[in-house]
Enzyme design. Structure first.
Site, short mmCIF file in Angstrom:
data_model
loop_
_atom_site.label_atom_id
_atom_site.label_comp_id
_atom_site.label_asym_id
_atom_site.label_seq_id
_atom_site.Cartn_x
_atom_site.Cartn_y
_atom_site.Cartn_z
N TRP A 120 -7.96 1.82 5.20
CA TRP A 120 -7.44 1.71 3.83
C TRP A 120 -8.02 0.48 3.13
CZ3 TRP A 120 -2.17 4.19 2.93
CH2 TRP A 120 -1.73 4.05 1.63
N HIS A 123 -11.14 -0.05 0.71
CA HIS A 123 -11.14 0.13 -0.75
C HIS A 123 -10.89 -1.24 -1.36
CE1 HIS A 123 -11.16 4.56 -0.64
NE2 HIS A 123 -10.69 4.34 0.57
N ARG A 124 -11.98 -1.87 -1.84
CA ARG A 124 -11.91 -3.29 -2.17
C ARG A 124 -11.30 -3.59 -3.52
NH1 ARG A 124 -18.13 -3.75 -0.92
NH2 ARG A 124 -17.83 -1.62 -1.66
N SER A 132 2.25 -10.94 7.47
CA SER A 132 1.39 -11.79 8.29
C SER A 132 1.96 -12.00 9.68
CB SER A 132 1.22 -13.15 7.62
OG SER A 132 0.60 -14.04 8.53
N ALA A 133 1.21 -11.57 10.68
CA ALA A 133 1.63 -11.76 12.07
C ALA A 133 1.28 -13.16 12.57
CB ALA A 133 1.00 -10.69 12.96
N ARG A 134 0.62 -13.96 11.72
CA ARG A 134 0.49 -15.39 12.06
C ARG A 134 1.84 -16.06 11.82
NH1 ARG A 134 -4.02 -18.94 9.28
NH2 ARG A 134 -3.55 -20.28 11.05
N ARG A 229 -0.17 -12.04 18.83
CA ARG A 229 -0.39 -10.73 18.18
C ARG A 229 -1.59 -9.98 18.72
NH1 ARG A 229 -3.27 -12.06 12.38
NH2 ARG A 229 -4.31 -13.97 13.02
N ARG A 256 -9.69 10.09 0.61
CA ARG A 256 -8.68 10.11 1.66
C ARG A 256 -7.80 11.34 1.64
NH1 ARG A 256 -11.42 6.70 4.84
NH2 ARG A 256 -11.70 4.67 3.85
#
Lengths: 337, 337, 337, 337
Positions: A120, A123-124, A132-134, A229, A256
């Site tokens: 996904w 698509h810029r 965020s998993a940080r 993570r 898509r």
């Protein structure tokens, strides 16, 4: 440049509760802006996708009339009957006058497996804020395909899936995916030294997993979240806010919602295509006619059609097309290859 | 690919009349989306800029809370008191976490001289629909500077203006600009074989101009609009719909509301900066503190500040900065260079 | 933020002299990078366009093989015969796999009329450095159409040109365009208080023009360049460096090399299309087959073709297409409408 | 629209062999384009990063002089001594005149863990071709942190890592990460029904894993690759071609070479920063002075500095800054908070 700690205690999952959604939906205001009743009806609600995913419309800007309004700035003033608006939108779509469609925006909250998010994000021309998993701990949720989606590598299409597995073989695949995801997640919690909630997860034979999921250990430091993570599998769910304009949204859908897109992203595209129909029905219909269900015919393909129309018998050999292009053209024309 | 004629009779200027604006403002609807009362107050109204230009807010998406909402998807859930929202927005601004600001959009209708439009369009991350002079006839409106804006080329700043002219010299400049613009416009109408409305325009000594503006000539074909427009001067007004997100809007303002920006675009930026304050007051204040009125200090500049704070006497020679950088640093610190 | 004066004495026109081009072409170096002999042949040379414009290739990155190389990173390793490379490039083009084409870049120096530059700049995915009229003085060069390009507004196509004028009427148009451009330029020099070089320019009846172009007046300040430029007409030439990737270059060509594009930008596109063929011949051919000379057929259009192929007699009324779409489809199929 | 199978047998890993690199490096050509000897020296070579990653320069366009050349198009012609070029580049950097830096391009081949790729891809103004796990099988390579990188969640910084673990605790973490990655990979091969090469992988207690890695089973279909990949952990390596312009490259470095960036992406940024110094040494030095080692001081921060310079004693309470901003400012000024 220095980017130190973010402020304040912000913890836990951003998953929006039913109560929060109900509360948000209850609050209304008066506006002079263009408003679409069919969008207001579904605003903020979770539209389910896959086993744990969803799409929620968080906000929208503009409507079919806003496309027309922007186009008329370019072309000058004209009469504004509905029939002409539809004609103008269809004209814009047919001739790739794309800028008026950029004048509308859609903002979605999406929950999706990481391997889908990786497709996904290509698509810029869109705006994204991802969980965020940080910073936070991901929920214990991973995608497992339904049995009828467990299929072999396609022999015809090098990037797709082919025949389904029998129910027994499918069950074995799903079990294996579940076991690996659960063990990795339990070990993720153990690394973080976080409580897994005494759940059923992570009851593997592996020592770490076993005592890990049980309960946090006060004497042991938790591994940095940004490191832990990496132990998660790619079917773990993430979520993000994703905002794009109507032109780029249709480009996303064209790629898509296509039958050759991977099933797991296509089902999101199909839900969004339904949202498109609610939001901008005239544009959505033009998009189906001139994009989704249209065909691009090459110079050589046009030559073949002209010869066929002139009554000539043409086969692949005499067509000048290679076998693949010939098959594609015949498929478009609904003729046997 | 074939891009033939656009549909339907679309003629004349898109300038929105007072009556149309009043009608649009009278129509309201109920929405669940975020709404900003201070924006609704000015929606659709022309905010005047320069002699014939304007900025109109056509639509907006999101508010300060939408920035916070998007950031919290990334950082996880937290408490939501207003004070914390402001703290989070200031944190995001300070540390260049720009993506949450991309979640809001502003759509403007702007009327502006072509030479200003040429600077403005360099901001690429925006959506634009401009009035097309291939398709329609531009209005007889051109920018003429006010007498106090007529100034000499700066000797200090190679791209700016310096001392003002006296009122007599300024009047002569303005007269010359007016005459050339009027003659070119009258000849534009003559080329198009269009009626100039019996106005005063184009009464030059030039034969074509003279009979041109008078009345269309049934026996003479009008020159293609896409060609005739090349005769217009760069101070002719054009107009467009322009839409961008809050992050890119602030980037535009940082460059164009700067004292070194050309006056004629800066006045647009100042009107938009006021709109920003109405729309997202917390973000607008953080933007002033951390961008507009902040300073970027180089490694060498930081070294000078440290030496000054340590009580050392530093001058340009001993600073290691070149004369220009030294002047810039002293200006930032409010000290004599 | 403070953006004060730019450094150093940078004056005069950037127009590159023949001697500078010859000197630049004489300097060569050895490189391990992909090199295209047909591009080296024309590097830095002016390819003329219109009456004073040009296109110069300043640099390029990549070749047909670089497209293949990038695609193979996505798809995995394979055999690398030339025939397969062409097949892969054609496959990528046919199926809109556009990212491998983004891996090549082209940098051009272009001299073009301002009204053409205003169309061109709408292609946002490109990098641009334009000659600044805030900073420097524009040359006395403006575009005047050749007599056979002087044409009436099209009656069929609301944004194009139709029948040509006779030679006498065309000459009158060109004379008027020249007179207005010359007078405006002479007055521009007068405003700047710059020497017009004792040339023939600006010999209008207008007092300012008359004494203006003659010689600078030591007692009069020059108007700021950023203001004086507004007096120029839109056919004045400007110039820029323009850089884009191969994918976006082809998008530019698809829109601007199209027969419905304005002639004055189409001739630039045609020169660039020739450069494309030199640079990436396999890609250029695929682009012609699958884009430039291909057709997008709508769902309804496909239905008509299927009925025709089945031997049915279809006319516009029975086709379900509106008259314009019917005409467009018949044109694509080479049949009478 | 129909996007069927890709052509031809393209299988296996794109990892470039030493022999292929040597062969590519041996091939040279003559060019008129700007060439940088220090870049030619390292062209195509793998610069190692982390345990299995690398960065390879695949191509470059432009050099320091190309930045100057583009800026001079905007500002006009001037003298061209090296000292002035450096001065101009430093001026452009200091005043955020970013477009001339967009005129240079760098193309890299990067091998990196998926969780790093997920951060990296957020830089949208770049071109990417990534190895597709829908199409090909990923190699059995995953990132495992070195013992000294195994660290606890930071208590001060909510998104970073703090104190290191002891060697024993670190070893336990690494073992767990390895076991989970290996088991997931072995099961991935089993799902694909592919040969794991008789390796040690996947020797888990889990039945599927056990017989899976051993050898492919002729009677069992392989699961579609697009599905099987979801079983991999986020530390699995992927690879891509990544191309961006010099301006956006520096923006990437400013965020990712920062001490607060995650270690695993920072080491890539540091290798790329070395490449920057080889490629455009003048730009690289200006970038360090005015970006990397510069500081953005807010309006309030400037007020504090002015008071300090005036000899006033200021502490956090009297500063008007909140505690976090105060600490940040004191850190920039090298004073105790």
């Amino acid at each position: 440049m220095s980017v130190p700690e973010a402020p304040a205690p912000l913890d836990g999952s951003p998953a929006t509760s039913d109560a929060e959604i109900a509360e948000a939906r209850a609050a209304t205001a008066t506006t002079r802006r263009p408003t679409v009743a069919a969008m207001e009806d579904i605003l903020f609600q979770r539209l389910p996708v896959l086993d744990h995913g969803f799409v929620r419309v968080v906000d929208y800007m503009g409507d079919d009339a806003a496309v027309v309004q922007a186009a008329r700035v370019s072309y000058g003033r004209g009469t504004r009957q509905v029939s002409q608006d539809a004609g103008l939108i269809r004209y814009l779509m047919r001739h790739w006058h794309t800028t008026p469609f950029e004048m509308c925006e859609l903002k979605l909250h999406v929950k999706l497996p990481i391997f889908v998010a990786r497709q996904w994000i290509r698509h810029r021309t869109a705006n994204v804020n991802e969980y965020s998993a940080r910073y936070s701990i991901l929920d214990r949720e991973f995608y497992l395909p339904a049995p009828d989606q467990v299929a072999a590598q396609s022999s015809a299409n090098r990037q797709g899936r082919g025949d389904g597995f029998g129910s027994e073989a499918a069950a074995r695949v799903i079990d294996l995916l579940r076991e690996d995801a659960e063990r990795c997640y339990a070990d993720y919690l153990w690394l973080l030294n976080e409580d897994g909630g005494g759940s059923e997860d992570g009851a593997g034979e592996d020592g770490a997993g076993e005592d890990g999921a049980a309960a946090p250990d006060a004497d042991r430091p938790g591994l940095a979240r940004e490191l832990a993570r990496m132990n998660l599998t790619l079917n773990t769910y993430t979520q993000w806010y994703w905002k794009t304009d109507l032109h780029n949204l249709m480009h996303f859908l064209r790629l898509r919602a296509d039958p050759h897109a991977q099933y797991e992203i296509r089902v999101y595209a199909e839900v969004i295509a339904d949202i498109l129909t609610r939001w901008v029905p005239i544009t959505a219909e033009a998009f189906r006619d001139y994009r989704l269900e249209a065909a691009q015919i090459s110079r050589s393909g046009l030559g073949v059609i002209k010869r066929l129309l002139a009554g000539e018998a043409v086969d692949q050999k005499s067509s000048g097309l290679n076998p693949r292009e010939w098959r594609e053209l015949m498929a478009v024309l609904g003729r046997p290859a």
